[in-house]
Design a protein around this motif. Structure first.
Motif, mmCIF file in Angstrom:
data_model
loop_
_atom_site.group_PDB
_atom_site.id
_atom_site.type_symbol
_atom_site.label_atom_id
_atom_site.label_comp_id
_atom_site.label_asym_id
_atom_site.label_seq_id
_atom_site.Cartn_x
_atom_site.Cartn_y
_atom_site.Cartn_z
ATOM 1 N N LEU A 178 -40.345 -0.093 -11.043
ATOM 2 C CA LEU A 178 -39.853 -1.457 -10.819
ATOM 3 C C LEU A 178 -39.265 -1.545 -9.414
ATOM 4 C CD1 LEU A 178 -38.195 -2.536 -14.187
ATOM 5 C CD2 LEU A 178 -40.471 -3.067 -13.305
ATOM 6 N N ASP A 179 -39.904 -2.362 -8.584
ATOM 7 C CA ASP A 179 -39.559 -2.496 -7.171
ATOM 8 C C ASP A 179 -38.436 -3.508 -6.988
ATOM 9 O OD1 ASP A 179 -39.804 -2.106 -4.465
ATOM 10 O OD2 ASP A 179 -41.782 -3.014 -4.281
ATOM 11 N N ASP A 180 -37.710 -3.382 -5.887
ATOM 12 C CA ASP A 180 -36.626 -4.312 -5.559
ATOM 13 C C ASP A 180 -35.651 -4.441 -6.720
ATOM 14 O OD1 ASP A 180 -38.082 -4.642 -3.262
ATOM 15 O OD2 ASP A 180 -38.864 -6.610 -3.775
ATOM 16 N N PHE A 181 -35.428 -3.338 -7.420
ATOM 17 C CA PHE A 181 -34.612 -3.402 -8.627
ATOM 18 C C PHE A 181 -33.190 -3.865 -8.315
ATOM 19 C CE2 PHE A 181 -32.090 -1.906 -12.213
ATOM 20 C CZ PHE A 181 -32.842 -2.430 -13.249
ATOM 21 N N LEU A 199 -37.262 3.370 -11.306
ATOM 22 C CA LEU A 199 -36.576 2.204 -10.741
ATOM 23 C C LEU A 199 -36.416 2.424 -9.251
ATOM 24 C CD1 LEU A 199 -33.561 1.769 -13.215
ATOM 25 C CD2 LEU A 199 -35.819 0.669 -13.319
ATOM 26 N N LYS A 200 -36.728 1.395 -8.494
ATOM 27 C CA LYS A 200 -36.560 1.498 -7.054
ATOM 28 C C LYS A 200 -35.452 0.543 -6.631
ATOM 29 C CE LYS A 200 -39.473 2.007 -3.064
ATOM 30 N NZ LYS A 200 -40.836 1.830 -2.545
ATOM 31 N N ILE A 201 -34.323 1.115 -6.241
ATOM 32 C CA ILE A 201 -33.152 0.296 -5.907
ATOM 33 C C ILE A 201 -33.406 -0.432 -4.593
ATOM 34 C CG2 ILE A 201 -30.659 0.271 -5.521
ATOM 35 C CD1 ILE A 201 -30.558 3.032 -6.851
ATOM 36 N N ALA A 235 -34.205 5.299 -4.010
ATOM 37 C CA ALA A 235 -33.528 4.332 -3.148
ATOM 38 C C ALA A 235 -34.394 4.049 -1.938
ATOM 39 C CB ALA A 235 -32.178 4.889 -2.696
ATOM 40 N N GLU A 236 -34.554 2.769 -1.609
ATOM 41 C CA GLU A 236 -35.351 2.419 -0.426
ATOM 42 C C GLU A 236 -34.420 1.981 0.704
ATOM 43 O OE1 GLU A 236 -38.031 -0.879 -1.298
ATOM 44 O OE2 GLU A 236 -36.421 -2.320 -1.181
ATOM 45 N N GLY A 237 -34.923 2.050 1.908
ATOM 46 C CA GLY A 237 -34.147 1.584 3.053
ATOM 47 C C GLY A 237 -33.031 2.522 3.477
#
Ligand code: C2E
Ligand code: CA
Ligand code: CA
Ligand code: CA
Length: 279
Positions: A178-181, A199-201, A235-237
């Motif tokens: 799940l992107d942009d969670f 989950l992608k925070i 975690a992205e970014g």
């Protein structure tokens, strides 16, 4: 006052016309771009926090415009969505990144997973499960080396259809994340119903994580929730060493961001994978 008012209205209309003219111009150019092979897939590594190894890479599309240079997806994905062109772009990115992952595995570069973004339009209109099955068959990529990134909001559009689709996809053996969670109106009760693996925070929570205790608390809660449901949390970014250290401390599984690498051309990604291999 009357004059001014009239003028304002005129300006307003001009604005709208310009906007839709730009819009149609971009749509037309995008169609041509696909025929002329101007779209290219870039790859951004995702690293395991503990092993520090690249485990996967997110496929991110780029438009190499002959005159304007590189155009970012933020500028054209929404136009592609509205016009339906996203179906073709999505198929291209899916096929291209599966071919690439298969090639990396076959030539001994690395065995990594590729993550492909799926748009709301693709969920609504395409027979996604069949398309994914076909691509796995043609490319012979092992199904566990493909991950799909879907946003919560796109799944919420039609819950029962989405649940059925996720079931079909997980039956194929691909992972779903799940992107942009945290940005959608996530209903936690659906989390346990959806057959998702990760989950992608969203980056918005990571940005100030080292300075805003509220953001740290939210990220911590997402990680605890994810782990209690047996989900991998990424975690992205991530842009700094400090963010990475804090995420490690909070138990995050994977990170992605400029601190590791920006999205890379397939050639540069190959170089990075080979560097990792040689230690
Ligand atoms: P996304 O799926 O949330 O992808 C992450 C975006 O964050 C990427 O932007 C990536 O370059 C950027 N990013 C990664 N690390 C960092 C960082 O440390 N700092 C900052 N500031 N940004 C970082 P990009 O490549 O411009 O893509 C934007 C969005 O366009 C993506 O957001 C995704 O929603 C969409 N997109 C890109 N490629 C595709 C595609 O093939 N299909 C579909 N449907 N959407 C795509
Ligand atoms: Ca994504
Ligand atoms: Ca994302
Ligand atoms: Ca995001």
């Amino acid at each position: 006052a009357k004059y001014l008012g009239g003028n304002n209205i005129q300006l307003y209309h001009q604005g709208l016309e310009n906007q839709s003219k730009d819009y149609m111009e971009i749509e037309g150019e995008l169609r041509k771009a696909m025929q002329n092979n101007e779209l290219e897939v870039f790859y951004q590594p995702k690293v395991n926090v503990h092993s520090q190894c690249i485990e996967s890479a997110e496929a991110l599309v780029r438009w190499q415009h002959p005159k304007k240079g590189v155009i970012s997806p933020a500028e054209f994905i929404h136009i592609a969505e509205d016009s339906g062109l996203i179906a073709e772009i999505g198929e291209f990115v899916l096929l291209e990144s599966c071919l690439q992952a298969k090639q990396w595995a076959d030539n001994g570069t690395a065995e990594i997973t590729v993550s492909v973004n799926v748009s709301a339009h693709q969920l609504r209109h395409e027979n996604l499960a069949q398309a994914v099955g076909n691509v796995l068959k043609t490319t012979k990529l092992p199904e566990n080396q493909l991950e799909l990134e879907l946003t919560e909001s796109s799944l919420m559009e039609n819950l029962s259809a989405a649940t059925a689709l996720l079931k079909r996809l997980s039956d194929l053996g691909v992972s779903i994340s799940l992107d942009d969670f945290g940005t959608g109106y996530s209903s936690l009760s659906h989390l346990k119903r959806f057959p998702v693996d990760g989950l992608k925070i969203d980056r918005s929570f990571i940005k100030d994580i080292t300075s805003k205790p509220e953001d740290e608390a939210i990220v911590n809660a997402i990680i605890v929730l994810g782990h209690s449901l047996n989900l991998k949390v990424i975690a992205e970014g991530v842009e700094s060493k400090e963010q990475l250290a804090l995420l490690d401390q909070l138990g995050c599984d994977e990170i992605q961001g400029y601190f590791i690498a920006k999205p890379l051309s397939s050639q540069d990604m190959t170089t990075m994978l080979l560097q990792q291999k040689s230690g």
